[in-house]
Design a protein around this motif. Sequence first.
Motif, PDB file in Angstrom:
ATOM      1  N   LYS A  78       0.831  -1.207   0.000  1.00 44.75           N
ATOM      2  CA  LYS A  78       0.000   0.000   0.000  1.00 44.75           C
ATOM      3  C   LYS A  78       0.863   1.254   0.000  1.00 44.75           C
ATOM      4  N   ASP A  79       1.923   1.253   0.799  1.00 45.58           N
ATOM      5  CA  ASP A  79       2.824   2.408   0.833  1.00 45.58           C
ATOM      6  C   ASP A  79       3.436   2.660  -0.550  1.00 45.58           C
ATOM      7  N   LEU A  80       3.811   1.591  -1.238  1.00 45.46           N
ATOM      8  CA  LEU A  80       4.388   1.722  -2.580  1.00 45.46           C
ATOM      9  C   LEU A  80       3.354   2.250  -3.573  1.00 45.46           C
ATOM     10  N   VAL A  81       2.128   1.721  -3.492  1.00 43.27           N
ATOM     11  CA  VAL A  81       1.060   2.177  -4.388  1.00 43.27           C
ATOM     12  C   VAL A  81       0.706   3.634  -4.096  1.00 43.27           C
ATOM     13  N   ASP A  82       0.733   4.024  -2.833  1.00 43.71           N
ATOM     14  CA  ASP A  82       0.445   5.416  -2.479  1.00 43.71           C
ATOM     15  C   ASP A  82       1.455   6.378  -3.111  1.00 43.71           C
ATOM     16  N   VAL A  83       2.698   5.931  -3.236  1.00 40.55           N
ATOM     17  CA  VAL A  83       3.745   6.774  -3.822  1.00 40.55           C
ATOM     18  C   VAL A  83       3.722   6.706  -5.348  1.00 40.55           C
ATOM     19  N   GLU A  84       3.645   5.487  -5.894  1.00 46.67           N
ATOM     20  CA  GLU A  84       3.799   5.303  -7.340  1.00 46.67           C
ATOM     21  C   GLU A  84       2.487   5.233  -8.113  1.00 46.67           C
ATOM     22  N   GLY A  85       1.362   5.080  -7.425  1.00 49.42           N
ATOM     23  CA  GLY A  85       0.064   5.022  -8.084  1.00 49.42           C
ATOM     24  C   GLY A  85      -0.367   3.600  -8.399  1.00 49.42           C
ATOM     25  N   TYR A  86      -1.646   3.465  -8.752  1.00 50.17           N
ATOM     26  CA  TYR A  86      -2.225   2.160  -9.048  1.00 50.17           C
ATOM     27  C   TYR A  86      -1.845   1.645 -10.430  1.00 50.17           C
ATOM     28  N   PHE A  87      -1.417   2.536 -11.300  1.00 51.82           N
ATOM     29  CA  PHE A  87      -1.113   2.139 -12.678  1.00 51.82           C
ATOM     30  C   PHE A  87       0.298   2.528 -13.066  1.00 51.82           C
ATOM     31  N   CYS A  88       0.859   1.747 -13.978  1.00 52.79           N
ATOM     32  CA  CYS A  88       2.174   2.032 -14.567  1.00 52.79           C
ATOM     33  C   CYS A  88       1.961   2.154 -16.070  1.00 52.79           C
ATOM     34  N   ARG A  89       2.915   2.753 -16.729  1.00 51.85           N
ATOM     35  CA  ARG A  89       2.841   2.894 -18.183  1.00 51.85           C
ATOM     36  C   ARG A  89       3.987   2.097 -18.793  1.00 51.85           C
ATOM     37  N   SER A  90       3.618   1.262 -19.760  1.00 50.27           N
ATOM     38  CA  SER A  90       4.632   0.446 -20.425  1.00 50.27           C
ATOM     39  C   SER A  90       5.442   1.312 -21.395  1.00 50.27           C
ATOM     40  N   ASP A  91       6.524   0.757 -21.941  1.00 57.42           N
ATOM     41  CA  ASP A  91       7.357   1.479 -22.908  1.00 57.42           C
ATOM     42  C   ASP A  91       6.560   1.887 -24.141  1.00 57.42           C
ATOM     43  N   SER A  92       5.524   1.100 -24.450  1.00 55.25           N
ATOM     44  CA  SER A  92       4.715   1.431 -25.631  1.00 55.25           C
ATOM     45  C   SER A  92       3.570   2.389 -25.297  1.00 55.25           C
ATOM     46  N   GLY A  93       3.484   2.805 -24.015  1.00 54.35           N
ATOM     47  CA  GLY A  93       2.489   3.804 -23.627  1.00 54.35           C
ATOM     48  C   GLY A  93       1.202   3.234 -23.053  1.00 54.35           C
ATOM     49  N   ASN A  94       1.092   1.916 -22.981  1.00 54.55           N
ATOM     50  CA  ASN A  94      -0.123   1.311 -22.426  1.00 54.55           C
ATOM     51  C   ASN A  94      -0.095   1.329 -20.899  1.00 54.55           C
ATOM     52  N   LEU A  95      -1.273   1.520 -20.306  1.00 51.69           N
ATOM     53  CA  LEU A  95      -1.387   1.485 -18.850  1.00 51.69           C
ATOM     54  C   LEU A  95      -1.611   0.047 -18.378  1.00 51.69           C
ATOM     55  N   TYR A  96      -0.998  -0.297 -17.253  1.00 51.42           N
ATOM     56  CA  TYR A  96      -1.247  -1.597 -16.630  1.00 51.42           C
ATOM     57  C   TYR A  96      -1.217  -1.417 -15.114  1.00 51.42           C
ATOM     58  N   GLN A  97      -1.819  -2.363 -14.439  1.00 52.72           N
ATOM     59  CA  GLN A  97      -1.891  -2.296 -12.980  1.00 52.72           C
ATOM     60  C   GLN A  97      -0.500  -2.440 -12.373  1.00 52.72           C
ATOM     61  N   HIS A  98      -0.205  -1.612 -11.408  1.00 49.94           N
ATOM     62  CA  HIS A  98       1.076  -1.702 -10.706  1.00 49.94           C
ATOM     63  C   HIS A  98       1.172  -3.079 -10.048  1.00 49.94           C
ATOM     64  N   PRO A  99       2.299  -3.768 -10.146  1.00 49.22           N
ATOM     65  CA  PRO A  99       2.430  -5.098  -9.524  1.00 49.22           C
ATOM     66  C   PRO A  99       2.147  -5.099  -8.020  1.00 49.22           C
ATOM     67  N   ALA A 100       2.395  -4.010  -7.341  1.00 49.71           N
ATOM     68  CA  ALA A 100       2.141  -3.938  -5.897  1.00 49.71           C
ATOM     69  C   ALA A 100       0.654  -4.000  -5.576  1.00 49.71           C
ATOM     70  N   VAL A 101      -0.204  -3.626  -6.531  1.00 50.00           N
ATOM     71  CA  VAL A 101      -1.646  -3.703  -6.304  1.00 50.00           C
ATOM     72  C   VAL A 101      -2.056  -5.166  -6.142  1.00 50.00           C
ATOM     73  N   GLY A 102      -1.511  -6.036  -6.971  1.00 53.66           N
ATOM     74  CA  GLY A 102      -1.800  -7.474  -6.845  1.00 53.66           C
ATOM     75  C   GLY A 102      -1.321  -8.024  -5.516  1.00 53.66           C
ATOM     76  N   ALA A 103      -0.116  -7.636  -5.097  1.00 50.22           N
ATOM     77  CA  ALA A 103       0.417  -8.083  -3.805  1.00 50.22           C
ATOM     78  C   ALA A 103      -0.449  -7.553  -2.666  1.00 50.22           C
ATOM     79  N   MET A 104      -0.895  -6.323  -2.790  1.00 50.76           N
ATOM     80  CA  MET A 104      -1.745  -5.712  -1.771  1.00 50.76           C
ATOM     81  C   MET A 104      -3.078  -6.463  -1.664  1.00 50.76           C
TER      82      MET A 104
END
Length: 158
Positions: free
Chosen positions: A86-112
Amino acid sequence: MGERGPAAKPTALKKLQGNPGKRALGKGEPQPDNTKPRAPKWLTKEAKKMWDSLSSKLHACGLLTSIDGLALALLCENYATWRDAKDLVDVEGYFCRSDSGNLYQHPAVGAMNTAQKNLVGLMREFGLTPSSRGSIKLAVDDEREETLVEQLFRMTKA
């Protein structure tokens, strides 16, 4: 394959509740000694804080015995994992952007989410949720009738 239906209620809990179903109580059920277990050395710092917060309270209620330490340790570690994610998601957000520009769920959300699911299940085992506590009804000694021996003893003291 596991047994069907709800988990069996421990005999000790049936006795505390006054055995409302009036069914025969189980015989031969293991009775662990009531010593409070020590926190395992492998607990992380955050998990140890949770252990310190819960263990005395659970032991005082009779819900933590010598053989329940591992279950409580797993509860505490899942809490620590959930907090870290949760602390990591609070800092980095729920989503990440791939090199091609697509959004995906941050891996920490799954762990959370996984830690949270495990945590809630373990909390239920120890009666740490409102619904799990609500199903526990303790017998009240004030409502029982005075026995003949108690009546006689009371009269002789008067």
